[in-house]
Design a protein around this motif. Structure first.
Motif, short mmCIF file in Angstrom:
data_model
loop_
_atom_site.label_atom_id
_atom_site.label_comp_id
_atom_site.label_asym_id
_atom_site.label_seq_id
_atom_site.Cartn_x
_atom_site.Cartn_y
_atom_site.Cartn_z
N ASP B 27 0.82 -1.22 0.00
CA ASP B 27 0.00 0.00 0.00
C ASP B 27 0.85 1.26 0.00
OD1 ASP B 27 -2.22 -1.63 0.27
OD2 ASP B 27 -2.60 -1.12 2.38
N ALA B 28 0.23 2.35 -0.46
CA ALA B 28 0.76 3.69 -0.22
C ALA B 28 -0.38 4.54 0.32
CB ALA B 28 1.33 4.30 -1.50
N ILE B 29 -0.02 5.53 1.13
CA ILE B 29 -1.01 6.53 1.56
C ILE B 29 -0.69 7.81 0.81
CG2 ILE B 29 -1.96 7.84 3.50
CD1 ILE B 29 -2.41 4.80 3.71
N ILE B 30 -1.71 8.39 0.17
CA ILE B 30 -1.50 9.68 -0.49
C ILE B 30 -2.36 10.76 0.16
CG2 ILE B 30 -0.93 8.60 -2.73
CD1 ILE B 30 -3.74 9.62 -3.71
N LYS B 31 -1.83 11.97 0.14
CA LYS B 31 -2.62 13.15 0.50
C LYS B 31 -3.26 13.60 -0.81
CE LYS B 31 -2.16 17.56 2.95
NZ LYS B 31 -3.07 18.36 2.13
N GLY B 63 -2.48 12.98 -6.11
CA GLY B 63 -2.05 13.40 -4.77
C GLY B 63 -0.56 13.24 -4.57
N ILE B 64 -0.17 13.51 -3.34
CA ILE B 64 1.24 13.45 -2.95
C ILE B 64 1.43 12.24 -2.03
CG2 ILE B 64 3.10 14.64 -1.71
CD1 ILE B 64 2.37 16.19 -4.18
N VAL B 65 2.42 11.42 -2.38
CA VAL B 65 2.70 10.24 -1.56
C VAL B 65 3.14 10.68 -0.16
CG1 VAL B 65 4.16 8.18 -1.30
CG2 VAL B 65 3.38 8.89 -3.59
N GLN B 66 2.47 10.10 0.85
CA GLN B 66 2.81 10.42 2.25
C GLN B 66 3.65 9.33 2.90
OE1 GLN B 66 1.58 13.70 1.92
NE2 GLN B 66 1.37 13.44 4.12
N GLU B 67 3.29 8.11 2.55
CA GLU B 67 3.90 6.97 3.25
C GLU B 67 3.76 5.76 2.34
OE1 GLU B 67 1.70 6.09 6.82
OE2 GLU B 67 3.03 4.42 7.40
N THR B 73 8.52 -0.33 -3.91
CA THR B 73 9.92 -0.06 -4.31
C THR B 73 10.07 1.12 -5.28
OG1 THR B 73 9.73 -1.57 -6.20
CG2 THR B 73 10.50 -2.52 -4.12
N THR B 74 8.98 1.53 -5.95
CA THR B 74 9.14 2.53 -7.02
C THR B 74 8.67 3.92 -6.62
OG1 THR B 74 6.96 2.03 -7.95
CG2 THR B 74 8.83 0.73 -8.77
N LEU B 75 8.14 4.05 -5.42
CA LEU B 75 7.56 5.34 -5.02
C LEU B 75 8.19 5.78 -3.70
CD1 LEU B 75 3.87 4.28 -5.66
CD2 LEU B 75 5.15 5.94 -7.04
N LYS B 76 8.20 7.12 -3.52
CA LYS B 76 8.67 7.61 -2.23
C LYS B 76 7.88 8.85 -1.82
CE LYS B 76 12.52 10.23 -4.14
NZ LYS B 76 13.15 9.84 -5.40
#
Lengths: 340, 340
Positions: B27-31, B63-67, B73-76
């Motif tokens: 998962d990723a959390i986005i704002k 949105g902007i990736v928060q976590e 592996t490909t996002l920060k």
């Protein structure tokens, strides 16, 4: 001349009919070498399709050109020719795009009735394809198959995008389904799953190139196809029956993004929108533009690369046409060849 | 956090909802920078689709990736990302064939509810595409459009095989239909016929590339398309409504051998088999694999080649989401953008 006339469901007779004559300058008259009974002829025979009075039957044919109209330029008497069930000009924009069965000037050959000694072929230059020489007798059934069932099965396989690396499932073990198996093989498919519960037809499917046989139908059939394809479904599915069950079996046997080619005449079929939406498949079908494929198919038959004539498992003189209808109706024969 | 919840048809509220957290290591959390109201959100709003209790809404987002989870592996954090309404792994066989909306591990983002301040994006590596840098504010609506309506309109145009030399008809003047016009233009179509009777939408269609406007619907609309195409019908037809009338209008506006791309969610639609058989068209559609097109579309938006954000004609703070639903329901707005 003698020709087949259907008077009512189940009532097929061979009668004297007027000899055909040139009606338009683009017509040709052929002496029919062989004709046959189509699965679609069984719709009125079974009363599913309404008959509009006594109807001359037949739309598949090969024969020898007897006479051509004044505007015919590419054919001459004595040539052996194959045509399809739609006469087409082969020059309009739709024909040039490969959809001769949607030709703007198309004429349905069912209105002519080729189960007879002679037949008038409209738009002869566009419709008929001649062989270089009159072929030997043993190739006649193959060329006759090209006139409809092979061309239709081939179109279905092309519409389903059968090809190298693909798994192709074929719903329907009539002549069209069996020849779609042959087509998929020729088109280079990696795996071909024939859906059939009839042992002799399974056998012919295997000889035509089927690698797997599935005997289940409906949801069970779909589950078997999924089992055989890692849970995904087939890349390509041919539908060659035309019932609600067979159409949904075909659509749901294809993977997301896969291709379904349907050529069974879809009487009483209604496709539920949400199910089709969710399936996320390509669906293409309808009356096959057999003319598109005739030159290639006739070449493959002429050089004995393929032997589609094997679908004819009953060979009768024209005068015994009624027996041929009955045998197909009772599924005792896959397809009946009639010799005038 | 604040988020939109639909309680019943017509009853949309912005409420406190639990902050999303990483539930799976992918998962990723986005704002959420911006979200919007989809035409398909109107189905439950109008009571056509049943609601299963109070439901968080929204499946379009940028949105902007928060976590990120431990397996991402490909996002920060800090990256600006666009995703689609189906989360997909982008590695399975179906994804690799370009059908990410049919991914074997897909998760429908409607179950997440992106009309909110934050959102959890499953399968983040496969689902999200990042821009090289955080884009300027005026490009946000364009990227948001890519998340669904542009990607869906683009898929419809691709499914209809819009391209050079082709005449493309578009049934439906919602955001998806209008963006299918834009897509057809980008894909090189020669002539693009938008079917719309709403003056402001006709205007936007023209700006997006429509060459002709047809205001008639149903059989009259089909007759107009035939008139404009030498009696043949369009090569390519996009269906972006999802009703019985619009589907049949689309199918019958295409020429024999033509292509229909359908992306309207086909509630209460039932396609008559014989009519479909006779149409002899290619039919392809369903939930759009937007992910397939995201890299290309984001490039076109980033370099300002296209401006799909123009479909947003109502721009509201998230807390006024109910007004946005109402305006779209009453067709006062084409599409509502919501800013958390």
């Amino acid at each position: 001349m003698r020709g087949v006339v259907m008077h009512a469901p189940g009532d097929v007779r061979v009668e004297d009919r007027p000899d055909p004559r040139i009606e338009h300058p683009g017509d040709a008259i052929i002496k029919v070498s062989a004709a046959c009974v189509c699965g679609s002829d069984l719709w009125p025979y079974r009363g599913v399709e309404k008959l509009d009075g006594a109807t001359p039957m037949g739309h598949e044919y090969v024969g020898i050109v007897q006479e051509v109209g004044s505007e015919v330029t590419t054919l001459k008497p004595g040539q052996f020719v194959v045509g399809s069930f739609w006469a087409s000009d082969n020059t309009c924009e739709i024909c040039r795009a490969g959809y001769q069965s949607g030709c703007v000037h198309r004429v349905l050959m069912g209105t002519v009735g080729t189960q007879a000694q002679y037949a008038r072929i409209p738009l002869a230059d566009g419709t008929l394809v001649a062989t270089p020489e009159v072929p030997p007798a043993d190739l006649i059934p193959g060329y006759l198959a090209a006139s409809d069932v092979l061309g239709t099965g081939w179109f279905a396989a092309v519409a389903a995008e059968a090809g190298p690396g693909k798994t192709v499932a074929v719903v329907g073990d009539g002549a069209v389904g069996l020849l779609a198996v042959l087509a998929a093989r020729q088109l280079g498919a990696e795996r071909i799953i024939a859906m059939s519960r009839h042992e002799p037809r399974q056998q012919l499917a295997r000889e035509f190139g089927a690698t797997d046989i599935v005997t289940e139908r409906g949801d069970e059939g779909i589950a078997r196809i999924k089992d055989l394809t890692g849970g995904l479904g087939a890349h390509s599915v041919v539908e060659a029956v035309g019932t609600q069950e067979s159409m949904m079996q075909a659509i749901n046997s294809a993977r997301h993004g896969g291709h379904v080619g349907f050529v069974g005449v879809t009487h009483d079929v209604s496709l539920p929108g949400l199910e089709l939406f969710g399936a996320l498949v390509h669906l293409h079908g309808g009356p096959a533009p057999v003319r598109r494929f005739l030159p290639e198919l006739m070449q493959l038959i002429g050089d004995r690369t393929i032997d589609p004539g094997r679908v004819f498992d009953l060979d009768l003189p024209l005068d015994r046409a009624a027996e041929g209808y009955q045998a197909m109706d009772e599924r005792r024969a896959i397809k009946t060849l009639l010799r005038p």
